[in-house]
Write a protein that holds these residues in place. Structure first.
Motif, PDB file in Angstrom:
ATOM      1  N   GLY A   9      20.376  67.507  37.309  1.00 41.67           N
ATOM      2  CA  GLY A   9      20.594  66.451  36.319  1.00 41.67           C
ATOM      3  C   GLY A   9      22.002  66.509  35.738  1.00 41.67           C
ATOM      4  O   GLY A   9      22.874  67.250  36.217  1.00 41.67           O
ATOM      5  N   PHE A  10      22.210  65.750  34.677  1.00 39.16           N
ATOM      6  CA  PHE A  10      23.511  65.612  34.014  1.00 39.16           C
ATOM      7  C   PHE A  10      23.487  66.299  32.664  1.00 39.16           C
ATOM      8  O   PHE A  10      22.519  66.096  31.910  1.00 39.16           O
ATOM      9  CB  PHE A  10      23.833  64.123  33.816  1.00 39.16           C
ATOM     10  CG  PHE A  10      24.942  63.876  32.835  1.00 39.16           C
ATOM     11  CD1 PHE A  10      26.266  63.933  33.249  1.00 39.16           C
ATOM     12  CD2 PHE A  10      24.682  63.614  31.492  1.00 39.16           C
ATOM     13  CE1 PHE A  10      27.308  63.724  32.340  1.00 39.16           C
ATOM     14  CE2 PHE A  10      25.722  63.414  30.573  1.00 39.16           C
ATOM     15  CZ  PHE A  10      27.027  63.468  31.006  1.00 39.16           C
ATOM     16  N   PHE A  12      24.790  69.028  34.533  1.00 35.51           N
ATOM     17  CA  PHE A  12      24.429  70.370  35.002  1.00 35.51           C
ATOM     18  C   PHE A  12      25.003  70.613  36.401  1.00 35.51           C
ATOM     19  O   PHE A  12      25.783  69.809  36.909  1.00 35.51           O
ATOM     20  CB  PHE A  12      22.897  70.533  35.028  1.00 35.51           C
ATOM     21  CG  PHE A  12      22.217  70.044  33.770  1.00 35.51           C
ATOM     22  CD1 PHE A  12      22.671  70.453  32.520  1.00 35.51           C
ATOM     23  CD2 PHE A  12      21.130  69.182  33.823  1.00 35.51           C
ATOM     24  CE1 PHE A  12      22.055  69.998  31.346  1.00 35.51           C
ATOM     25  CE2 PHE A  12      20.508  68.718  32.671  1.00 35.51           C
ATOM     26  CZ  PHE A  12      20.967  69.122  31.428  1.00 35.51           C
ATOM     27  N   LEU A  75      15.710  66.092  39.011  1.00 39.13           N
ATOM     28  CA  LEU A  75      15.502  66.152  37.569  1.00 39.13           C
ATOM     29  C   LEU A  75      16.418  65.133  36.889  1.00 39.13           C
ATOM     30  O   LEU A  75      17.639  65.152  37.092  1.00 39.13           O
ATOM     31  CB  LEU A  75      15.809  67.543  37.021  1.00 39.13           C
ATOM     32  CG  LEU A  75      15.641  67.657  35.501  1.00 39.13           C
ATOM     33  CD1 LEU A  75      14.809  68.883  35.135  1.00 39.13           C
ATOM     34  CD2 LEU A  75      16.960  67.685  34.759  1.00 39.13           C
ATOM     35  N   SER A  76      15.813  64.267  36.109  1.00 39.61           N
ATOM     36  CA  SER A  76      16.519  63.279  35.289  1.00 39.61           C
ATOM     37  C   SER A  76      17.528  62.489  36.124  1.00 39.61           C
ATOM     38  O   SER A  76      17.118  61.682  36.959  1.00 39.61           O
ATOM     39  CB  SER A  76      17.158  63.951  34.075  1.00 39.61           C
ATOM     40  OG  SER A  76      17.404  62.956  33.108  1.00 39.61           O
ATOM     41  N   MET A  77      18.857  62.720  35.998  1.00 42.58           N
ATOM     42  CA  MET A  77      19.796  61.993  36.851  1.00 42.58           C
ATOM     43  C   MET A  77      19.471  62.247  38.322  1.00 42.58           C
ATOM     44  O   MET A  77      19.614  61.359  39.167  1.00 42.58           O
ATOM     45  CB  MET A  77      21.238  62.417  36.551  1.00 42.58           C
ATOM     46  CG  MET A  77      22.248  61.704  37.425  1.00 42.58           C
ATOM     47  SD  MET A  77      23.968  62.091  37.013  1.00 42.58           S
ATOM     48  CE  MET A  77      24.168  63.697  37.778  1.00 42.58           C
ATOM     49  N   TYR A  80      17.073  59.749  39.272  1.00 45.64           N
ATOM     50  CA  TYR A  80      17.665  58.422  39.518  1.00 45.64           C
ATOM     51  C   TYR A  80      18.265  58.391  40.937  1.00 45.64           C
ATOM     52  O   TYR A  80      18.200  57.373  41.626  1.00 45.64           O
ATOM     53  CB  TYR A  80      18.782  58.087  38.522  1.00 45.64           C
ATOM     54  CG  TYR A  80      18.500  58.320  37.044  1.00 45.64           C
ATOM     55  CD1 TYR A  80      17.206  58.284  36.531  1.00 45.64           C
ATOM     56  CD2 TYR A  80      19.542  58.553  36.151  1.00 45.64           C
ATOM     57  CE1 TYR A  80      16.971  58.494  35.182  1.00 45.64           C
ATOM     58  CE2 TYR A  80      19.313  58.753  34.792  1.00 45.64           C
ATOM     59  CZ  TYR A  80      18.025  58.740  34.319  1.00 45.64           C
ATOM     60  OH  TYR A  80      17.801  58.951  32.974  1.00 45.64           O
ATOM     61  N   ARG A 114      26.748  56.079  26.353  1.00 42.73           N
ATOM     62  CA  ARG A 114      27.480  56.673  27.501  1.00 42.73           C
ATOM     63  C   ARG A 114      28.981  56.593  27.254  1.00 42.73           C
ATOM     64  O   ARG A 114      29.723  57.533  27.516  1.00 42.73           O
ATOM     65  CB  ARG A 114      27.180  55.917  28.802  1.00 42.73           C
ATOM     66  CG  ARG A 114      25.717  55.796  29.194  1.00 42.73           C
ATOM     67  CD  ARG A 114      25.085  57.087  29.542  1.00 42.73           C
ATOM     68  NE  ARG A 114      23.743  56.864  30.085  1.00 42.73           N
ATOM     69  CZ  ARG A 114      22.829  57.808  30.208  1.00 42.73           C
ATOM     70  NH1 ARG A 114      23.071  59.042  29.809  1.00 42.73           N
ATOM     71  NH2 ARG A 114      21.649  57.541  30.728  1.00 42.73           N
ATOM     72  N   LEU A 166      25.449  56.867  35.550  1.00 43.26           N
ATOM     73  CA  LEU A 166      24.223  56.731  34.744  1.00 43.26           C
ATOM     74  C   LEU A 166      24.132  55.342  34.124  1.00 43.26           C
ATOM     75  O   LEU A 166      23.090  54.693  34.179  1.00 43.26           O
ATOM     76  CB  LEU A 166      24.204  57.794  33.637  1.00 43.26           C
ATOM     77  CG  LEU A 166      24.005  59.244  34.079  1.00 43.26           C
ATOM     78  CD1 LEU A 166      24.291  60.196  32.927  1.00 43.26           C
ATOM     79  CD2 LEU A 166      22.597  59.458  34.605  1.00 43.26           C
ATOM     80  N   ILE A 193      14.247  63.059  25.963  1.00 47.10           N
ATOM     81  CA  ILE A 193      15.128  62.167  26.740  1.00 47.10           C
ATOM     82  C   ILE A 193      14.318  61.346  27.750  1.00 47.10           C
ATOM     83  O   ILE A 193      14.567  60.163  27.954  1.00 47.10           O
ATOM     84  CB  ILE A 193      16.245  62.996  27.412  1.00 47.10           C
ATOM     85  CG1 ILE A 193      17.119  63.599  26.303  1.00 47.10           C
ATOM     86  CG2 ILE A 193      17.077  62.141  28.365  1.00 47.10           C
ATOM     87  CD1 ILE A 193      18.162  64.562  26.760  1.00 47.10           C
ATOM     88  N   HIS A 219      13.511  68.843  28.012  1.00 41.81           N
ATOM     89  CA  HIS A 219      14.031  68.043  29.129  1.00 41.81           C
ATOM     90  C   HIS A 219      14.342  68.875  30.378  1.00 41.81           C
ATOM     91  O   HIS A 219      14.612  68.336  31.425  1.00 41.81           O
ATOM     92  CB  HIS A 219      15.294  67.325  28.637  1.00 41.81           C
ATOM     93  CG  HIS A 219      15.828  66.301  29.572  1.00 41.81           C
ATOM     94  ND1 HIS A 219      15.071  65.262  30.066  1.00 41.81           N
ATOM     95  CD2 HIS A 219      17.065  66.146  30.125  1.00 41.81           C
ATOM     96  CE1 HIS A 219      15.824  64.510  30.875  1.00 41.81           C
ATOM     97  NE2 HIS A 219      17.032  65.026  30.917  1.00 41.81           N
TER      98      HIS A 219
HETATM   99  C1  MLT Z   1      19.995  64.161  32.779  1.00 41.61           C
HETATM  100  O1  MLT Z   1      19.422  65.207  32.411  1.00 41.61           O
HETATM  101  O2  MLT Z   1      20.308  64.001  33.962  1.00 41.61           O
HETATM  102  C2  MLT Z   1      20.330  63.118  31.753  1.00 41.61           C
HETATM  103  O3  MLT Z   1      19.601  63.346  30.583  1.00 41.61           O
HETATM  104  C3  MLT Z   1      20.087  61.743  32.282  1.00 41.61           C
HETATM  105  C4  MLT Z   1      20.323  60.674  31.271  1.00 41.61           C
HETATM  106  O4  MLT Z   1      21.013  60.909  30.267  1.00 41.61           O
HETATM  107  O5  MLT Z   1      19.836  59.545  31.470  1.00 41.61           O
END
Ligand code: MLT
Length: 237
Positions: A9-10, A12, A75-77, A80, A114, A166, A193, A219
């Motif tokens: 994720g972001f 990270f 995970l998260s990003m 996506y 963002r 994002l 989140i 998260h």
């Molecule tokens: C993440 O953990 O990748 C972020 O929380 C993603 C987001 O901010 O949408």
């Protein structure tokens, strides 16, 4: 043999998965750093960062490793990006795990957030980003130091690029009902989140998906509750 592609994720890097790499039964893990994170060189320009370019990069990683089909786990990003892999490269995906993520795109307010965070990153560096995000990320105090350090070592251009990816990511909700692969959805009970209620709705929209909520987790469920997370992932695999 099952290969699992772990997508962080972001903001990270691959070390977010340190409890999963090597711990999964009967399988192999690939846990790359995305472009602009950890040790991976960033894209040439900020405009090049998108969930599509991350997904294409990951397919290159699989090609190089001579791996055809994988179980994707984001995970998260990373989730996506997993949606984008399913849209663009469905033949490469055998099953999917969505951890602490959501299918909906950014609201106008989230996009403004963002932009503010990107400005903070440019002004204060990764430490400023860590200072802003860490209090919102976790409920397990013992991982706070580790996550803070992980964020602080990320390059600013990679952070700013990821924020662009994002904010511009597409709505993945139309994809949910079309999925015809095994899917596991993992939520953290105290994730602020990607809240568990939203993840449950997402899981209900995916035919046959298994949904689990891991207690005492924010998260970063794979890092905060590795034993519970690995048990679910191992059973799914
Ligand atoms: C993440 O953990 O990748 C972020 O929380 C993603 C987001 O901010 O949408």
């Amino acid at each position: 043999m099952t290969t699992v592609l772990l997508i962080h994720g972001f903001p990270f890097d691959h070390s977010q998965w340190r409890h999963q790499v090597g711990a999964l039964p009967g399988g192999r893990c690939i846990a790359p750093d995305l472009p602009g994170a950890g040790a991976t060189r960033g894209f040439d320009a900020i405009e090049d960062y998108s969930v599509a370019s991350y997904a294409t990069y990951l397919i290159g990683v699989l090609d190089q490793a001579k791996v055809d089909q994988v179980v994707i786990c984001g995970l998260s990003m990373g989730g996506y990006i997993a949606f984008e892999l399913l849209r663009r490269f469905p033949d490469r995906v055998r099953a999917a795990v969505f951890s602490n993520t959501k299918a909906t795109p950014d609201t106008a307010e989230a996009k403004r957030g963002r932009d503010l965070l990107a400005a903070k990153a440019q002004k204060e560096g990764a430490a400023g980003v860590a200072g802003e995000l860490v209090p919102k990320l976790m409920v397990q105090p013992e991982v706070v130091g580790e996550v803070t350090k992980m964020i602080e070592r990320q390059p600013v251009t990679g952070i700013v690029g990821a924020l662009r990816a994002l904010r511009e990511r597409p709505d993945s909700t139309p994809l949910l009902a079309t999925m015809r692969i095994p899917v596991l959805v993992v939520a953290g009970a105290d994730d602020r989140i990607a809240p568990a209620e939203g993840m449950q709705q997402m899981a209900h929209a995916i035919p046959g998906a298994r949904f689990v909520v891991i207690p005492r987790s924010g998260h970063l469920t794979p890092l905060e509750q590795p034993r519970a997370f690995n048990a679910e992932l191992g059973a799914f695999l």
